[in-house]
Design a protein around this motif. Sequence first.
Motif, PDB file in Angstrom:
ATOM      1  N   GLY A   1       0.836  -1.217   0.000  1.00 44.29           N
ATOM      2  CA  GLY A   1       0.000   0.000   0.000  1.00 44.29           C
ATOM      3  C   GLY A   1       0.858   1.249   0.000  1.00 44.29           C
ATOM      4  O   GLY A   1       1.740   1.412   0.829  1.00 44.29           O
ATOM      5  N   ASP A   2       0.582   2.144  -0.961  1.00 51.74           N
ATOM      6  CA  ASP A   2       1.252   3.440  -1.002  1.00 51.74           C
ATOM      7  C   ASP A   2       0.359   4.429  -0.255  1.00 51.74           C
ATOM      8  O   ASP A   2      -0.591   4.962  -0.806  1.00 51.74           O
ATOM      9  CB  ASP A   2       1.452   3.860  -2.463  1.00 51.74           C
ATOM     10  N   ALA A   3       0.680   4.647   1.019  1.00 52.74           N
ATOM     11  CA  ALA A   3      -0.123   5.569   1.835  1.00 52.74           C
ATOM     12  C   ALA A   3       0.627   6.888   2.007  1.00 52.74           C
ATOM     13  O   ALA A   3       0.445   7.598   2.992  1.00 52.74           O
ATOM     14  CB  ALA A   3      -0.410   4.916   3.185  1.00 52.74           C
ATOM     15  N   PHE A   4       1.461   7.223   1.031  1.00 52.34           N
ATOM     16  CA  PHE A   4       2.369   8.365   1.127  1.00 52.34           C
ATOM     17  C   PHE A   4       1.662   9.694   1.379  1.00 52.34           C
ATOM     18  O   PHE A   4       2.254  10.617   1.907  1.00 52.34           O
ATOM     19  CB  PHE A   4       3.175   8.488  -0.174  1.00 52.34           C
ATOM     20  N   GLN A   5       0.397   9.781   0.940  1.00 46.20           N
ATOM     21  CA  GLN A   5      -0.299  11.059   1.124  1.00 46.20           C
ATOM     22  C   GLN A   5      -1.470  10.896   2.076  1.00 46.20           C
ATOM     23  O   GLN A   5      -2.375  11.711   2.076  1.00 46.20           O
ATOM     24  CB  GLN A   5      -0.821  11.563  -0.223  1.00 46.20           C
ATOM     25  N   ALA A   6      -1.489   9.832   2.845  1.00 48.54           N
ATOM     26  CA  ALA A   6      -2.726   9.530   3.572  1.00 48.54           C
ATOM     27  C   ALA A   6      -2.492   9.145   5.029  1.00 48.54           C
ATOM     28  O   ALA A   6      -3.190   8.292   5.558  1.00 48.54           O
ATOM     29  CB  ALA A   6      -3.473   8.419   2.827  1.00 48.54           C
TER      30      ALA A   6
ATOM     31  N   PHE B   1       4.880   4.928   3.888  1.00 46.54           N
ATOM     32  CA  PHE B   1       4.590   6.342   4.135  1.00 46.54           C
ATOM     33  C   PHE B   1       5.783   7.194   3.747  1.00 46.54           C
ATOM     34  O   PHE B   1       6.937   6.776   3.909  1.00 46.54           O
ATOM     35  CB  PHE B   1       4.322   6.591   5.619  1.00 46.54           C
ATOM     36  N   SER B   2       5.480   8.398   3.286  1.00 51.64           N
ATOM     37  CA  SER B   2       6.524   9.397   3.051  1.00 51.64           C
ATOM     38  C   SER B   2       6.414  10.439   4.152  1.00 51.64           C
ATOM     39  O   SER B   2       5.308  10.836   4.528  1.00 51.64           O
ATOM     40  CB  SER B   2       6.300  10.065   1.695  1.00 51.64           C
ATOM     41  N   PHE B   3       7.557  10.911   4.642  1.00 46.16           N
ATOM     42  CA  PHE B   3       7.562  12.008   5.610  1.00 46.16           C
ATOM     43  C   PHE B   3       8.195  13.247   4.995  1.00 46.16           C
ATOM     44  O   PHE B   3       8.798  14.068   5.690  1.00 46.16           O
ATOM     45  CB  PHE B   3       8.321  11.603   6.888  1.00 46.16           C
ATOM     46  N   TYR B   4       8.097  13.352   3.691  1.00 48.34           N
ATOM     47  CA  TYR B   4       8.575  14.554   3.005  1.00 48.34           C
ATOM     48  C   TYR B   4       7.925  15.763   3.691  1.00 48.34           C
ATOM     49  O   TYR B   4       6.771  15.679   4.111  1.00 48.34           O
ATOM     50  CB  TYR B   4       8.186  14.458   1.516  1.00 48.34           C
ATOM     51  N   PRO B   5       8.651  16.879   3.825  1.00 44.08           N
ATOM     52  CA  PRO B   5       8.147  17.973   4.662  1.00 44.08           C
ATOM     53  C   PRO B   5       6.730  18.472   4.352  1.00 44.08           C
ATOM     54  O   PRO B   5       6.046  18.961   5.247  1.00 44.08           O
ATOM     55  CB  PRO B   5       9.178  19.095   4.427  1.00 44.08           C
ATOM     56  N   THR B   6       6.281  18.354   3.108  1.00 42.05           N
ATOM     57  CA  THR B   6       4.937  18.874   2.799  1.00 42.05           C
ATOM     58  C   THR B   6       3.817  17.902   3.182  1.00 42.05           C
ATOM     59  O   THR B   6       2.644  18.253   3.105  1.00 42.05           O
ATOM     60  CB  THR B   6       4.791  19.167   1.291  1.00 42.05           C
ATOM     61  N   LYS B   7       4.158  16.695   3.561  1.00 43.98           N
ATOM     62  CA  LYS B   7       3.116  15.698   3.860  1.00 43.98           C
ATOM     63  C   LYS B   7       2.395  16.042   5.173  1.00 43.98           C
ATOM     64  O   LYS B   7       2.911  16.822   5.982  1.00 43.98           O
ATOM     65  CB  LYS B   7       3.747  14.303   3.972  1.00 43.98           C
ATOM     66  N   ASN B   8       1.217  15.455   5.405  1.00 44.86           N
ATOM     67  CA  ASN B   8       0.458  15.756   6.634  1.00 44.86           C
ATOM     68  C   ASN B   8       1.296  15.476   7.877  1.00 44.86           C
ATOM     69  O   ASN B   8       1.164  16.159   8.879  1.00 44.86           O
ATOM     70  CB  ASN B   8      -0.834  14.953   6.684  1.00 44.86           C
TER      71      ASN B   8
ATOM     72  N   ASP C   1      14.000  14.749   4.115  1.00 44.43           N
ATOM     73  CA  ASP C   1      13.379  13.543   3.571  1.00 44.43           C
ATOM     74  C   ASP C   1      13.293  12.438   4.608  1.00 44.43           C
ATOM     75  O   ASP C   1      14.130  12.338   5.503  1.00 44.43           O
ATOM     76  CB  ASP C   1      14.190  13.041   2.375  1.00 44.43           C
ATOM     77  N   GLY C   2      12.280  11.617   4.476  1.00 44.34           N
ATOM     78  CA  GLY C   2      12.132  10.471   5.363  1.00 44.34           C
ATOM     79  C   GLY C   2      10.979   9.611   4.909  1.00 44.34           C
ATOM     80  O   GLY C   2      10.180  10.028   4.065  1.00 44.34           O
ATOM     81  N   GLY C   3      10.888   8.425   5.440  1.00 42.87           N
ATOM     82  CA  GLY C   3       9.783   7.549   5.080  1.00 42.87           C
ATOM     83  C   GLY C   3       9.742   6.363   6.011  1.00 42.87           C
ATOM     84  O   GLY C   3      10.612   6.198   6.885  1.00 42.87           O
TER      85      GLY C   3
ATOM     86  N   HIS D   1      -1.691  18.758  -9.478  1.00 43.31           N
ATOM     87  CA  HIS D   1      -1.134  17.442  -9.097  1.00 43.31           C
ATOM     88  C   HIS D   1      -1.878  16.352  -9.850  1.00 43.31           C
ATOM     89  O   HIS D   1      -2.936  15.947  -9.422  1.00 43.31           O
ATOM     90  CB  HIS D   1      -1.286  17.193  -7.600  1.00 43.31           C
ATOM     91  N   TYR D   2      -1.398  15.931 -11.009  1.00 45.90           N
ATOM     92  CA  TYR D   2      -0.175  16.296 -11.693  1.00 45.90           C
ATOM     93  C   TYR D   2      -0.519  16.544 -13.151  1.00 45.90           C
ATOM     94  O   TYR D   2      -1.475  15.967 -13.665  1.00 45.90           O
ATOM     95  CB  TYR D   2       0.838  15.166 -11.561  1.00 45.90           C
ATOM     96  N   PRO D   3       0.286  17.377 -13.846  1.00 40.59           N
ATOM     97  CA  PRO D   3      -0.092  17.763 -15.212  1.00 40.59           C
ATOM     98  C   PRO D   3       0.196  16.701 -16.277  1.00 40.59           C
ATOM     99  O   PRO D   3      -0.380  16.753 -17.350  1.00 40.59           O
ATOM    100  CB  PRO D   3       0.757  19.012 -15.468  1.00 40.59           C
TER     101      PRO D   3
END
Length: 242
Positions: A31-36, A55-62, A68-70, A182-184
Amino acid sequence: PSPHRALCRSRASDLGPMLGRADRYRLLVIGDAFQAHGATYGSKRVGTFGQVGCFSFYPTKNLGAYGDGGMVLTDNLEIAERVRLLCNYGQSDRYHAVAEGLNSRLDELQAAVLRVKLRYLDRWNALRRQWADLYSSLLEGVEVPFLASGREHIFHLYVVKSKARNRLAAYLEEQGVPALVHYPIPVHLQVAYQHLGYREGDFPVSEACAQEVLSLPIFPEMREEEVAYVADLIRKFYQEEI
Ligand SMILES: Cc1ncc(COP(=O)(O)O)c(C=O)c1O
């Protein structure tokens, strides 16, 4: 809902049927829950379905770090061991690389930031939902996100759809409101995947979305007047368009 309804990121897709099918064909589900972070499907949080959740912990994420992190979640010991190995140069122990790995450990500083921010995640997500509800009640002219029942959304992005997307984005930009796309370019039309042989027209829903989606500003610290201001500008845009 029709696939043409506004895209709603930050929520679980229809996991039930997919997990059933994976079970039938003995497939692993990643599961890609990177934005959730914090979104739920039924009574469970996303990232806990299937064998692996990411999960992504990129600074813009919730839930964002200061760099960077994940994170990978799994309750399968073999997979856990493999992931630990791969993110530490593929080393089984010091100086012994047994697989081609990466240098992608979560460093302590980022972990410390995330540990503190995690306490606020549910509160921040609730605020995002509040601003999303307000947008959806005020907006006119654009298609607003569809909320499926039995799932809780966390609105990493608040994405609307408009046939006049480019003009609307330019208008908002002129008024000092940043709205992003998001995204063109859909994946099958990216240069990197040309070798797969897809052409324009092969995925008409993705292509239409790429032309029509627009992410409006959303963040926990937003104020009611700011949401109303953006909704008002969009109303004015459509009045001037007609
Ligand atoms: C759905 C999704 N998957 C994967 C990624 C990649 O995340 P990262 O940049 O932390 O590797 C992103 C980043 O925006 C994402 O949105």
